[in-house]
Design an enzyme around this catalytic site. Structure first.
Site, PDB file in Angstrom:
ATOM      1  CB  CYS A  49      -3.546 -27.596  -7.236  1.00 48.89           C
ATOM      2  SG  CYS A  49      -2.616 -29.787  -7.523  1.00 48.89           S
TER       3      CYS A  49
ATOM      4  CB  CYS B 173      -7.148 -29.882  -7.160  1.00 49.88           C
ATOM      5  SG  CYS B 173      -5.617 -29.023  -5.473  1.00 49.88           S
TER       6      CYS B 173
ATOM      7  CG  ASP C 216      20.228 -41.132   3.518  1.00 47.30           C
ATOM      8  OD1 ASP C 216      20.981 -40.866   3.527  1.00 47.30           O
ATOM      9  OD2 ASP C 216      19.014 -40.447   4.185  1.00 47.30           O
TER      10      ASP C 216
ATOM     11  CG  ASP D 120      15.761 -36.193   0.866  1.00 48.41           C
ATOM     12  OD1 ASP D 120      14.830 -36.961   1.528  1.00 48.41           O
ATOM     13  OD2 ASP D 120      16.870 -36.499   0.054  1.00 48.41           O
TER      14      ASP D 120
ATOM     15  CG  HIS E  14      -2.608 -30.540  -2.829  1.00 51.55           C
ATOM     16  ND1 HIS E  14      -3.181 -29.980  -3.473  1.00 51.55           N
ATOM     17  CD2 HIS E  14      -2.030 -29.832  -2.573  1.00 51.55           C
ATOM     18  CE1 HIS E  14      -2.629 -28.295  -3.595  1.00 51.55           C
ATOM     19  NE2 HIS E  14      -2.674 -28.150  -2.935  1.00 51.55           N
TER      20      HIS E  14
END
Length: 373
Positions: free
Chosen positions: A304, A309, A93, A266, A335
């Site tokens: 997941c 997980c 950016d 993003d 996660h």
């Protein structure tokens, strides 16, 4: 140019697009979500862990890397990819949003922005030309023009002034850009004025950038307003160029953005909330630090496939956060990033199969929007 974009499929009933971005450091399947590594690192993650959750591209920030450690040091180290040990695509950016967030610490003129460093208070100056020098030195595959972000809320005059200055700065960025192995994207501005957004998009398209960012959204406005503006803007951008909705990354916004023709997203939200003990689940937000999970031995999300997980329970993660253990932030970050990246994998599959409408319906059937962000 070693950068190109393939548009592989467009949904006939929506604006959803399936594509592939080619860069010097590899390909990116779109629509995609980009984890944010502001200071050349995704917080609480190793590069290997980021690869493991399925990330194809990372975002780093010009403003922060300019202040610390400095673009000259990064260039001396062999460029950003080598410096941060990430041999995949990177987007930087321009730092425009960060500079304009400094409020009383900066002064904007046609020349550029004079501001005080938030780190040590030193006087600094950024212009389209200096930003291009910094981004060229950092060496990312995709770099963003220096733009002026409108405050929220703002009146029409303020929005128009920032939009027109962004267009002029875009021309200056194009003239100052020196590296053919980096793709420079323009940025559509115009705050929440529909006609200004359309004018900005058309002018940016005429400048023939390799891709286009859509900036200044998800800054506090109702999501419906953001979606309306996307519906106005994306048709004005070239179909054969990628479109990047900047700073947007909740699960519902990813789906809705894709349906309106966005290719890249993003947001820092996923890792920021993870470090505070909050995770995404199929059913909505879950604050794993809460007492109700002290004896909950289920995974964070039973659908997941992430490392956290597969191996740990809500009770264990709650324990880690309550004990102040760093592993808690890491596992929650693993996660959350995997949750969003897997969602985008499913979105790409649904576009290819023609089942995106069904995926959207299934998502909202399970996702509790009252437990959203």
């Amino acid at each position: 140019m070693s950068f190109s974009f393939e548009l592989l499929k467009v949904c006939p009933h929506t604006g959803a697009r399936l594509g592939r971005v080619h860069t010097p450091h590899g390909d990116i399947d779109t629509p995609c979500y980009m984890p944010v590594g502001t200071q050349a690192t995704v917080k609480a993650m190793t590069p290997e862990a980021v690869e493991g959750v399925g990330a194809q591209i990372l975002l780093a920030n010009t403003y922060h890397l300019h202040l610390r450690p400095g673009e000259d040091l990064v260039e001396e180290a062999g460029g950003l990819h080598r410096f941060m040990h990430w041999n995949h695509p990177i987007l930087t950016d321009s730092g425009g949003f960060q500079v304009f967030s400094l409020a009383g610490l900066r002064k904007v003129s046609e020349e550029g922005v004079r501001f005080r460093s938030h780190i040590d208070g030193s006087a600094r100056f950024l212009s389209p030309e200096t930003v291009m020098h910094i981004e060229n030195s950092l060496g990312a595959d995709i770099i963003m023009q220096f733009d002026e972000c409108s405050p929220f809320p703002c009146d029409r005059r303020t929005a128009e002034t920032a939009m027109r200055r962004t267009l002029r700065w875009a021309e200056r960025c194009k003239r100052a850009h020196r590296r053919e192995d980096q793709a420079l994207f323009g940025i559509v501005q115009g705050a929440f004025e529909r006609d200004l957004r359309i004018e900005s998009a058309r002018a940016m398209a005429d400048m023939d950038f390799p891709g286009y960012g859509i900036g200044g959204l998800s800054v506090g406005e109702p999501k419906a307003q953001m979606y309306e503006l996307l519906e106005a803007v994306t048709p004005e951008l070239p179909a054969h160029k990628p479109r990047y909705l900047m700073g947007v990354g909740t699960p519902d916004c990813l789906i809705e953005g894709v349906l309106r023709g966005v290719d890249m997203f993003d947001c820092v939200l996923a890792t920021r909330i993870a470090r505070n003990g909050t995770v995404f689940t199929r059913n909505g937000r879950l604050v794993v630090k809460n007492a109700q999970y002290a004896r909950d031995f289920r995974p964070l999300d039973e659908t997941c496939d992430c490392y956290a997980c597969r191996n740990y329970s809500r009770a264990y993660l709650r324990h880690l956060f309550k004990a102040g253990e760093i592993l808690g932030a890491h596992l929650a970050s693993v996660h959350n990033l995997r949750f969003l990246l897997r969602l985008m994998e499913r979105v790409r599959e649904a576009i290819a199969d023609g089942t995106l409408a069904q995926l959207r319906s299934d998502f909202y059937a399970h996702y509790d929007m009252s437990r959203n962000f």
